[in-house]
Write a protein that holds these residues in place. Structure first.
Motif, PDB file in Angstrom:
ATOM      1  N   SER A 213       0.803  -1.232   0.000  1.00 37.99           N
ATOM      2  CA  SER A 213       0.000   0.000   0.000  1.00 37.99           C
ATOM      3  C   SER A 213       0.837   1.284   0.000  1.00 37.99           C
ATOM      4  O   SER A 213       0.471   2.270   0.639  1.00 37.99           O
ATOM      5  N   VAL A 214       1.970   1.262  -0.708  1.00 38.63           N
ATOM      6  CA  VAL A 214       2.741   2.504  -0.872  1.00 38.63           C
ATOM      7  C   VAL A 214       1.998   3.392  -1.867  1.00 38.63           C
ATOM      8  O   VAL A 214       1.565   2.935  -2.927  1.00 38.63           O
ATOM      9  N   GLY A 235      -0.795  -1.343  -6.616  1.00 38.37           N
ATOM     10  CA  GLY A 235      -1.875  -0.490  -7.134  1.00 38.37           C
ATOM     11  C   GLY A 235      -1.419   0.872  -7.642  1.00 38.37           C
ATOM     12  O   GLY A 235      -1.805   1.300  -8.739  1.00 38.37           O
ATOM     13  N   ALA A 236      -0.581   1.555  -6.867  1.00 41.11           N
ATOM     14  CA  ALA A 236      -0.197   2.928  -7.233  1.00 41.11           C
ATOM     15  C   ALA A 236       0.826   2.991  -8.373  1.00 41.11           C
ATOM     16  O   ALA A 236       1.211   4.071  -8.796  1.00 41.11           O
ATOM     17  N   SER A 237       1.249   1.809  -8.870  1.00 42.04           N
ATOM     18  CA  SER A 237       2.182   1.847 -10.006  1.00 42.04           C
ATOM     19  C   SER A 237       1.447   1.779 -11.335  1.00 42.04           C
ATOM     20  O   SER A 237       2.052   1.881 -12.401  1.00 42.04           O
ATOM     21  N   LEU A 238       0.130   1.602 -11.278  1.00 44.07           N
ATOM     22  CA  LEU A 238      -0.618   1.390 -12.523  1.00 44.07           C
ATOM     23  C   LEU A 238      -0.839   2.688 -13.292  1.00 44.07           C
ATOM     24  O   LEU A 238      -1.127   2.667 -14.474  1.00 44.07           O
ATOM     25  N   GLU A 239      -0.711   3.815 -12.594  1.00 40.61           N
ATOM     26  CA  GLU A 239      -0.856   5.113 -13.267  1.00 40.61           C
ATOM     27  C   GLU A 239       0.476   5.836 -13.272  1.00 40.61           C
ATOM     28  O   GLU A 239       1.153   5.912 -12.239  1.00 40.61           O
ATOM     29  N   VAL A 240       0.822   6.392 -14.413  1.00 42.58           N
ATOM     30  CA  VAL A 240       2.108   7.083 -14.541  1.00 42.58           C
ATOM     31  C   VAL A 240       2.251   8.161 -13.465  1.00 42.58           C
ATOM     32  O   VAL A 240       3.282   8.269 -12.804  1.00 42.58           O
ATOM     33  N   GLY A 241       1.171   8.950 -13.262  1.00 43.30           N
ATOM     34  CA  GLY A 241       1.248  10.077 -12.330  1.00 43.30           C
ATOM     35  C   GLY A 241       1.597   9.631 -10.920  1.00 43.30           C
ATOM     36  O   GLY A 241       2.516  10.169 -10.298  1.00 43.30           O
TER      37      GLY A 241
END
Ligand code: PGA
Length: 252
Positions: A213-214, A235-241
């Motif tokens: 959950s980073v 999860g948070a790596s799926l969007e470039v931003g």
């Protein structure tokens, strides 16, 4: 040590989504002073090699989420490290808790895969971590020691860019992050284990990543801990931003 921010894409993204992400990130990765890696579904590795080969960036890597420890053979459904390398893979995730939980990966088979990766020139990110019940029973380091034991006995010398990812199972995909202090406490112990098995020099060289959950909001605090050398991000790596915001937090 240069931090590594790695994205574990699990079983997400279509080919067109992969292409979109790669084209977006390609415009921005020149400005970072961290290493970035993406682990897509293996079927998408050729897309990475096509998109990035002409403009290969020194600090941008990709690879599969698992590999077999032999170069080839009658192992239906498995991925050869050599096949992964043909498409530019330089790193590989080994022993992720989802492999352990759903696909029967054991401490021994994970160690064998890590050895296979090193043998065929892939840099492993070797995952360890405890469940909630194990943490509550004060067994965190006991469990991690069991996960590391076959690795230390099979692999006598880590590769030049070997990483261990501490990923508490209770923090993966749950939105619950270990506190920065909890991550530091465990990762400091992992560094000590590396030092007693592989020596001081390797302990200083191996990157220890935190995963679970980073997100952009918590990345800076976690990454500022002395024994947190990067992050393994789902999860948070799926969007470039959001992926790049985490990378920027490591940069500071
Ligand atoms: P998460 O996944 O960031 O979505 O919690 C981390 C991982 O599984 O490596």
């Amino acid at each position: 040590m240069r931090p590594l921010i790695a994205g574990n894409w699990k079983m997400y993204k279509s080919a067109s989504e992969v292409r979109f992400f790669c084209e977006e990130i390609q415009k921005k990765i020149g400005q970072l002073s961290v290493d970035l890696a993406i682990f897509p579904q293996a079927v998408h590795l050729p897309l990475f090699s096509t998109i990035f080969t002409a403009t290969k960036q020194n600090h941008f890597f990709w690879g599969p989420q698992n590999i077999h420890y032999k170069e080839m053979g009658a192992f239906t459904g498995e991925l050869s490290p050599l096949a992964a390398k043909e498409f530019g893979s330089e790193m590989v995730i080994i022993g992720h808790s989802e492999r352990r939980q759903f696909f029967g990966e054991t401490n021994t088979s994970a160690a064998e895969r890590a050895l296979g990766a090193i043998t065929f020139g892939l840099q492993p990110i070797f995952c360890v971590g405890e469940t909630l019940e194990e943490r509550e029973a004060n067994r965190t380091m006991e469990v991690i020691d069991q996960q590391l034991a076959p690795l230390f006995s099979l692999v006598k010398e880590p590769s030049s860019s070997f990483s261990i990812a501490y990923e508490p199972v209770w923090a993966i995909g749950t939105g619950k992050t270990a506190t920065a202090l909890q991550a530091q406490e465990v990762q400091q112990q992992i560094r000590k284990r590396i030092e007693s098995s592989w020596g001081k020099e390797n302990a200083a060289k191996c990157r220890i990543l935190y995963g679970g959950s980073v997100k952009p909001e918590n990345a800076k605090e976690i990454l500022s801990q002395p024994d947190v050398d990067g992050a393994l991000v789902g999860g948070a790596s799926l969007e470039v931003g959001s992926f790049l915001s985490i990378a920027a937090a490591a940069n500071q």
